[in-house]
Design a protein around this motif. Sequence first.
Motif, mmCIF file in Angstrom:
data_model
loop_
_atom_site.group_PDB
_atom_site.id
_atom_site.type_symbol
_atom_site.label_atom_id
_atom_site.label_comp_id
_atom_site.label_asym_id
_atom_site.label_seq_id
_atom_site.Cartn_x
_atom_site.Cartn_y
_atom_site.Cartn_z
ATOM 1 N N THR A 94 0.821 -1.220 0.000
ATOM 2 C CA THR A 94 0.000 0.000 0.000
ATOM 3 C C THR A 94 0.853 1.267 0.000
ATOM 4 O O THR A 94 0.336 2.357 -0.227
ATOM 5 N N ASN A 95 2.141 1.125 0.255
ATOM 6 C CA ASN A 95 3.018 2.283 0.427
ATOM 7 C C ASN A 95 3.201 3.023 -0.891
ATOM 8 O O ASN A 95 3.421 2.409 -1.940
ATOM 9 N N THR A 96 3.139 4.333 -0.853
ATOM 10 C CA THR A 96 3.376 5.138 -2.051
ATOM 11 C C THR A 96 4.827 5.604 -2.145
ATOM 12 O O THR A 96 5.192 6.303 -3.087
ATOM 13 N N ASP A 97 5.638 5.209 -1.166
ATOM 14 C CA ASP A 97 7.088 5.425 -1.225
ATOM 15 C C ASP A 97 7.765 4.078 -1.480
ATOM 16 O O ASP A 97 7.198 3.021 -1.210
ATOM 17 N N SER A 98 8.989 4.126 -1.976
ATOM 18 C CA SER A 98 9.723 2.889 -2.210
ATOM 19 C C SER A 98 9.964 2.164 -0.889
ATOM 20 O O SER A 98 10.267 2.790 0.136
ATOM 21 N N GLU A 99 9.804 0.839 -0.921
ATOM 22 C CA GLU A 99 10.051 0.052 0.284
ATOM 23 C C GLU A 99 10.711 -1.280 -0.075
ATOM 24 O O GLU A 99 10.544 -1.793 -1.185
ATOM 25 N N LEU A 100 11.450 -1.820 0.882
ATOM 26 C CA LEU A 100 12.073 -3.128 0.727
ATOM 27 C C LEU A 100 11.007 -4.203 0.924
ATOM 28 O O LEU A 100 10.313 -4.217 1.935
ATOM 29 N N VAL A 101 10.868 -5.118 -0.051
ATOM 30 C CA VAL A 101 9.842 -6.156 0.070
ATOM 31 C C VAL A 101 10.426 -7.566 0.132
ATOM 32 O O VAL A 101 9.728 -8.506 0.525
ATOM 33 N N PHE A 102 11.700 -7.709 -0.240
ATOM 34 C CA PHE A 102 12.334 -9.036 -0.175
ATOM 35 C C PHE A 102 13.831 -8.851 0.000
ATOM 36 O O PHE A 102 14.439 -7.974 -0.612
ATOM 37 N N GLU A 103 14.436 -9.727 0.830
ATOM 38 C CA GLU A 103 15.890 -9.704 0.998
ATOM 39 C C GLU A 103 16.361 -11.061 1.494
ATOM 40 O O GLU A 103 15.736 -11.671 2.355
#
Length: 301
Positions: free
Chosen positions: A118-127
């Motif tokens: 839902t974030n409208t900013d870049s976010e880390l989703v996998f690492e």
Amino acid sequence: MKVTILGCYSATPRTFTNPTSQVLEINNHIFLIDCGEGTQVELRRNKVKFSRINHIFISHLHGDHFFGLVGLVSTFRMLNRENPLHIYGPKGIKEAITLQLKLSNSWTDYPLHFHELTNTDSELVFEDDKVIVKTIPLQHRIYCNGFLFQEKLGDRKLLISKVVNYDIDKAYYKSIKKGKDVVLPDGSVIPNTELTDDPAPAKSYAFCSDTRYDEDKISLLNDVTVLYHESTFLESHKHLCQRTGHSTAIEAATIAKKANAKNLILGHYSTRYGNIEHFREEASTVFENVVIGDDGKVFEF
């Protein structure tokens, strides 16, 4: 790093063209990006092993980007899949898929995990220890993300000829490749730079699907190895971009140039055009290293 284009046309499937889906192979991972109708057929056609797909990334909930997903999820079940499957996509994707599974009594026998965004900013989703994946917020008619896949730097390269000269025990090789200096029995120190070379540069792949021209994302794309950017229209139809939330080939090339991308792959062509080579011709007036994505094409970097 290898990119297999399963489909790269906009709107509806046709006899000889498929909507958006592609496979990225990077650092021993196989990631499926978007899943339009016909994706599982193209996976078979391109000999991609279903069992190696553990992570699927969906950019947005327009049908030409995810209508093939429930079929693929169901096929995994019929293939007796046991490994967990992780699906990353906009909020609502869990409801859309699980409702179909419920009504068809086709619940999976394997763990199915949804990671709703839902974030409208870049976010880390996998690492993990090899790769990181971040979202790239895009400007489309509905909530939409691209994805940035980045290798982590590998170990340093061991210079065997130098190591042998110092008669260093093999037990230290692993720590040397991790960047450690070596202390000899007499107490003298051998700097790591004398025993190793820098690791190979980390590669990166940016997937930017369905977006208006938007310079805000350039900072996320700086120096990317390969940029896939939608190019729905030629300049003759540029007036349609703002209303539909899409880009032209020249706009895609402009983003690649301003981000200092090393390579650009075009895709998501409107089916109104008879010759997609015109997209490369227009983009090439702005950016040099541009190639035409097309169904079944494979690119290795």
